[in-house]
Design a protein around this motif. Sequence first.
Motif, PDB file in Angstrom:
ATOM      1  N   ALA A 190      66.580  51.350 -24.176  1.00  0.00           N
ATOM      2  CA  ALA A 190      67.921  51.769 -24.578  1.00  0.00           C
ATOM      3  C   ALA A 190      68.894  50.595 -24.471  1.00  0.00           C
ATOM      4  O   ALA A 190      68.961  49.941 -23.432  1.00  0.00           O
ATOM      5  CB  ALA A 190      68.391  52.924 -23.694  1.00  0.00           C
ATOM      6  N   ASP A 191      69.615  50.338 -25.576  1.00  0.00           N
ATOM      7  CA  ASP A 191      70.662  49.320 -25.474  1.00  0.00           C
ATOM      8  C   ASP A 191      71.930  49.993 -24.953  1.00  0.00           C
ATOM      9  O   ASP A 191      71.930  51.190 -24.626  1.00  0.00           O
ATOM     10  CB  ASP A 191      70.884  48.621 -26.818  1.00  0.00           C
ATOM     11  CG  ASP A 191      71.402  49.569 -27.894  1.00  0.00           C
ATOM     12  OD1 ASP A 191      71.941  50.641 -27.555  1.00  0.00           O
ATOM     13  OD2 ASP A 191      71.267  49.238 -29.080  1.00  0.00           O
ATOM     14  N   ALA A 192      72.994  49.212 -24.871  1.00  0.00           N
ATOM     15  CA  ALA A 192      74.214  49.744 -24.250  1.00  0.00           C
ATOM     16  C   ALA A 192      74.722  50.988 -24.989  1.00  0.00           C
ATOM     17  O   ALA A 192      75.139  51.966 -24.376  1.00  0.00           O
ATOM     18  CB  ALA A 192      75.297  48.666 -24.230  1.00  0.00           C
ATOM     19  N   ARG A 193      74.644  50.943 -26.310  1.00  0.00           N
ATOM     20  CA  ARG A 193      75.167  52.075 -27.069  1.00  0.00           C
ATOM     21  C   ARG A 193      74.286  53.312 -26.916  1.00  0.00           C
ATOM     22  O   ARG A 193      74.792  54.429 -26.713  1.00  0.00           O
ATOM     23  CB  ARG A 193      75.293  51.694 -28.550  1.00  0.00           C
ATOM     24  CG  ARG A 193      76.124  52.669 -29.323  1.00  0.00           C
ATOM     25  CD  ARG A 193      76.303  52.207 -30.742  1.00  0.00           C
ATOM     26  NE  ARG A 193      75.015  52.047 -31.404  1.00  0.00           N
ATOM     27  CZ  ARG A 193      74.881  51.614 -32.657  1.00  0.00           C
ATOM     28  NH1 ARG A 193      75.946  51.276 -33.345  1.00  0.00           N
ATOM     29  NH2 ARG A 193      73.690  51.502 -33.191  1.00  0.00           N
ATOM     30  N   ASP A 194      72.980  53.112 -27.028  1.00  0.00           N
ATOM     31  CA  ASP A 194      72.059  54.242 -26.800  1.00  0.00           C
ATOM     32  C   ASP A 194      72.350  54.878 -25.446  1.00  0.00           C
ATOM     33  O   ASP A 194      72.423  56.104 -25.315  1.00  0.00           O
ATOM     34  CB  ASP A 194      70.603  53.759 -26.805  1.00  0.00           C
ATOM     35  CG  ASP A 194      70.154  53.222 -28.160  1.00  0.00           C
ATOM     36  OD1 ASP A 194      70.650  53.728 -29.180  1.00  0.00           O
ATOM     37  OD2 ASP A 194      69.316  52.310 -28.174  1.00  0.00           O
ATOM     38  N   ALA A 195      72.495  54.016 -24.443  1.00  0.00           N
ATOM     39  CA  ALA A 195      72.683  54.504 -23.070  1.00  0.00           C
ATOM     40  C   ALA A 195      73.961  55.325 -22.957  1.00  0.00           C
ATOM     41  O   ALA A 195      73.982  56.410 -22.393  1.00  0.00           O
ATOM     42  CB  ALA A 195      72.711  53.327 -22.102  1.00  0.00           C
ATOM     43  N   ARG A 196      75.029  54.795 -23.538  1.00  0.00           N
ATOM     44  CA  ARG A 196      76.308  55.485 -23.450  1.00  0.00           C
ATOM     45  C   ARG A 196      76.241  56.835 -24.154  1.00  0.00           C
ATOM     46  O   ARG A 196      76.656  57.862 -23.611  1.00  0.00           O
ATOM     47  CB  ARG A 196      77.399  54.592 -24.077  1.00  0.00           C
ATOM     48  CG  ARG A 196      78.776  55.193 -24.085  1.00  0.00           C
ATOM     49  CD  ARG A 196      79.832  54.120 -24.390  1.00  0.00           C
ATOM     50  NE  ARG A 196      79.378  53.111 -25.360  1.00  0.00           N
ATOM     51  CZ  ARG A 196      79.446  53.250 -26.691  1.00  0.00           C
ATOM     52  NH1 ARG A 196      79.928  54.353 -27.202  1.00  0.00           N
ATOM     53  NH2 ARG A 196      79.020  52.287 -27.484  1.00  0.00           N
ATOM     54  N   LEU A 197      75.682  56.853 -25.328  1.00  0.00           N
ATOM     55  CA  LEU A 197      75.711  58.081 -26.122  1.00  0.00           C
ATOM     56  C   LEU A 197      74.723  59.129 -25.628  1.00  0.00           C
ATOM     57  O   LEU A 197      74.959  60.326 -25.775  1.00  0.00           O
ATOM     58  CB  LEU A 197      75.450  57.758 -27.591  1.00  0.00           C
ATOM     59  CG  LEU A 197      76.557  56.919 -28.241  1.00  0.00           C
ATOM     60  CD1 LEU A 197      76.142  56.476 -29.630  1.00  0.00           C
ATOM     61  CD2 LEU A 197      77.860  57.709 -28.298  1.00  0.00           C
ATOM     62  N   LEU A 198      73.635  58.699 -25.062  1.00  0.00           N
ATOM     63  CA  LEU A 198      72.647  59.677 -24.578  1.00  0.00           C
ATOM     64  C   LEU A 198      72.803  59.947 -23.081  1.00  0.00           C
ATOM     65  O   LEU A 198      72.043  60.735 -22.517  1.00  0.00           O
ATOM     66  CB  LEU A 198      71.227  59.181 -24.876  1.00  0.00           C
ATOM     67  CG  LEU A 198      70.821  59.117 -26.355  1.00  0.00           C
ATOM     68  CD1 LEU A 198      69.435  58.512 -26.519  1.00  0.00           C
ATOM     69  CD2 LEU A 198      70.848  60.514 -26.982  1.00  0.00           C
ATOM     70  N   HIS A 199      73.773  59.276 -22.463  1.00  0.00           N
ATOM     71  CA  HIS A 199      74.030  59.480 -21.031  1.00  0.00           C
ATOM     72  C   HIS A 199      72.793  59.149 -20.207  1.00  0.00           C
ATOM     73  O   HIS A 199      72.312  59.985 -19.420  1.00  0.00           O
ATOM     74  CB  HIS A 199      74.486  60.918 -20.748  1.00  0.00           C
ATOM     75  CG  HIS A 199      75.609  61.352 -21.620  1.00  0.00           C
ATOM     76  ND1 HIS A 199      76.847  60.748 -21.586  1.00  0.00           N
ATOM     77  CD2 HIS A 199      75.691  62.314 -22.571  1.00  0.00           C
ATOM     78  CE1 HIS A 199      77.633  61.331 -22.478  1.00  0.00           C
ATOM     79  NE2 HIS A 199      76.961  62.280 -23.087  1.00  0.00           N
ATOM     80  N   ILE A 200      72.269  57.997 -20.412  1.00  0.00           N
ATOM     81  CA  ILE A 200      71.076  57.560 -19.687  1.00  0.00           C
ATOM     82  C   ILE A 200      71.297  56.117 -19.262  1.00  0.00           C
ATOM     83  O   ILE A 200      72.194  55.442 -19.765  1.00  0.00           O
ATOM     84  CB  ILE A 200      69.817  57.632 -20.579  1.00  0.00           C
ATOM     85  CG1 ILE A 200      70.072  56.859 -21.880  1.00  0.00           C
ATOM     86  CG2 ILE A 200      69.437  59.073 -20.866  1.00  0.00           C
ATOM     87  CD1 ILE A 200      68.859  56.630 -22.697  1.00  0.00           C
ATOM     88  N   PRO A 201      70.484  55.659 -18.317  1.00  0.00           N
ATOM     89  CA  PRO A 201      70.635  54.262 -17.916  1.00  0.00           C
ATOM     90  C   PRO A 201      70.164  53.301 -19.005  1.00  0.00           C
ATOM     91  O   PRO A 201      69.247  53.617 -19.769  1.00  0.00           O
ATOM     92  CB  PRO A 201      69.753  54.146 -16.660  1.00  0.00           C
ATOM     93  CG  PRO A 201      68.890  55.343 -16.655  1.00  0.00           C
ATOM     94  CD  PRO A 201      69.517  56.396 -17.494  1.00  0.00           C
ATOM     95  N   LYS A 202      70.810  52.171 -19.061  1.00  0.00           N
ATOM     96  CA  LYS A 202      70.398  51.131 -20.001  1.00  0.00           C
ATOM     97  C   LYS A 202      68.979  50.681 -19.658  1.00  0.00           C
ATOM     98  O   LYS A 202      68.608  50.631 -18.488  1.00  0.00           O
ATOM     99  CB  LYS A 202      71.373  49.947 -19.900  1.00  0.00           C
ATOM    100  CG  LYS A 202      71.367  49.051 -21.109  1.00  0.00           C
ATOM    101  CD  LYS A 202      72.375  47.925 -20.984  1.00  0.00           C
ATOM    102  CE  LYS A 202      71.900  46.735 -21.792  1.00  0.00           C
ATOM    103  NZ  LYS A 202      72.636  45.516 -21.489  1.00  0.00           N
ATOM    104  N   GLY A 203      68.189  50.388 -20.667  1.00  0.00           N
ATOM    105  CA  GLY A 203      66.825  49.933 -20.419  1.00  0.00           C
ATOM    106  C   GLY A 203      65.805  51.055 -20.426  1.00  0.00           C
ATOM    107  O   GLY A 203      64.604  50.811 -20.531  1.00  0.00           O
TER     108      GLY A 203
END
Lengths: 237, 237
Positions: A190-203
């Motif tokens: 997960a990149d920063a945007r994926d992480a933010r939008l899916l509410h998950i940790p980056k990586g």
Amino acid sequence: MTDRQPGLTSPKAQLIAGEVRRRIVGREWQQGERIPDEAELAVEFGAARATVNKALQLLADEGLLDRKRRAGTRVAVNPARKAVFTIPIIREQIERAGMEYSHRVIAQRRSPVPDPTAARIGVPAGREFIHLRAVHYGDDRAFQFEDRWINPDSVPGLDKVDFRHQNANEWLVRNAPYLRADIAFSAENADARDARLLHIPKGQALLILHRTTWNDTGPITTVRIACHPGYVMSTTN
Amino acid sequence: MTDRQPGLTSPKAQLIAGEVRRRIVGREWQQGERIPDEAELAVEFGAARATVNKALQLLADEGLLDRKRRAGTRVAVNPARKAVFTIPIIREQIERAGMEYSHRVIAQRRSPVPDPTAARIGVPAGREFIHLRAVHYGDDRAFQFEDRWINPDSVPGLDKVDFRHQNANEWLVRNAPYLRADIAFSAENADARDARLLHIPKGQALLILHRTTWNDTGPITTVRIACHPGYVMSTTN
DNA sequence: TAGTGGTCTAGACCACGTC
DNA sequence: ACGTGGTCTAGACCACTAC
């Protein structure tokens, strides 16, 4: 096999396919070995050749048989492993799980297609597509983040659609039937945007689905769908 | 259709399917709409009803049509999106890419199946399977790490096989035909062992393939395959 | 209960590719 | 060249289900 019980209808072709499959799995007919030709099997099973043909084609589609004219039918040496996946409609999937579906559009605007994407789907660099980003929720839990490019020339009236009130996927499915689709699975951190939008940790490891549809005039839409962690795509059956 | 061009053989059923597909994609027949029944289409296309039936079944399998007895054939409202993946044989895939295939067995021993795995494949807890772990290489680059459990009761002679000199996957394919297979894709962050064996950093997103095969007596083998980063599984076609 | 798809049959012709 | 699968046809009976 001389008759069929009334009320117990199992298409004869499937019965034959089942019996042939049993003989292969039971090693009665070994890998690479030639099996009797259609005419012989038709006699053995008391069926028309067309029926036997249908049964054997089923097994060939499964990858269990190799068939060639003149050379006959042989048990496949390396049975092809094919898997059929039904790409779910996210809303149906969520609702089937007993959750309430909702989705939020992050952005919707015309924008030039990035070069790598343009090259991948075969349109000239710099062409303007509609760029849509949205998140799909089940009971307020983020399930998928969708990053989509839509060819405005592929569907009349597209510019007027407001996808905030209309699921893009479903609108396209209903209004832009396609002739061909490419689908690919991969895994990404997960990149920063994926992480933010899916509410998950980056990586976090995410299952990524890339999908492009085409009709005879060119690409309709291409989308990258990032699935929430733990998502499993499994064969139907 | 009084004649067929010699040398220009396009099965009539496919021609009909193509024309019907064109009418659907071209919105001539709208979603949800009923199309003429087989007998009418047979007249229009100058074909036997069986041929039209074959064509329409093709389209129904694609998910483009919904067919019901008595109710007739309708253009599907939500065309099912099915994707067929051919699960590659790793050696063939590597060799096709022009690399030299090799593999290394990390461990091969009898061992009780872990509870979660046992539950998943429906065998009693504590049953002993053959536990095999191996890495597949292309030109000395690690491609896949395979963690496999094999049911010793499913294939006679299994205990005597030394998989150091024999690819387990290929041996099983040739010696243990199956009746049913489950396949699932997911994504996982590489754990310490994945990282070490695939020579990648820990936490790297990996495409994971879980696959179990069965015959009529129970499970044959279940395997978790971790693919190297960047691996993409795409539709054949 | 009647219309529609599901399936089978017997026969035929043809294409392909091995022998 | 010729055996084998690929496909089509015309006709038939049946199962399902909407009407």
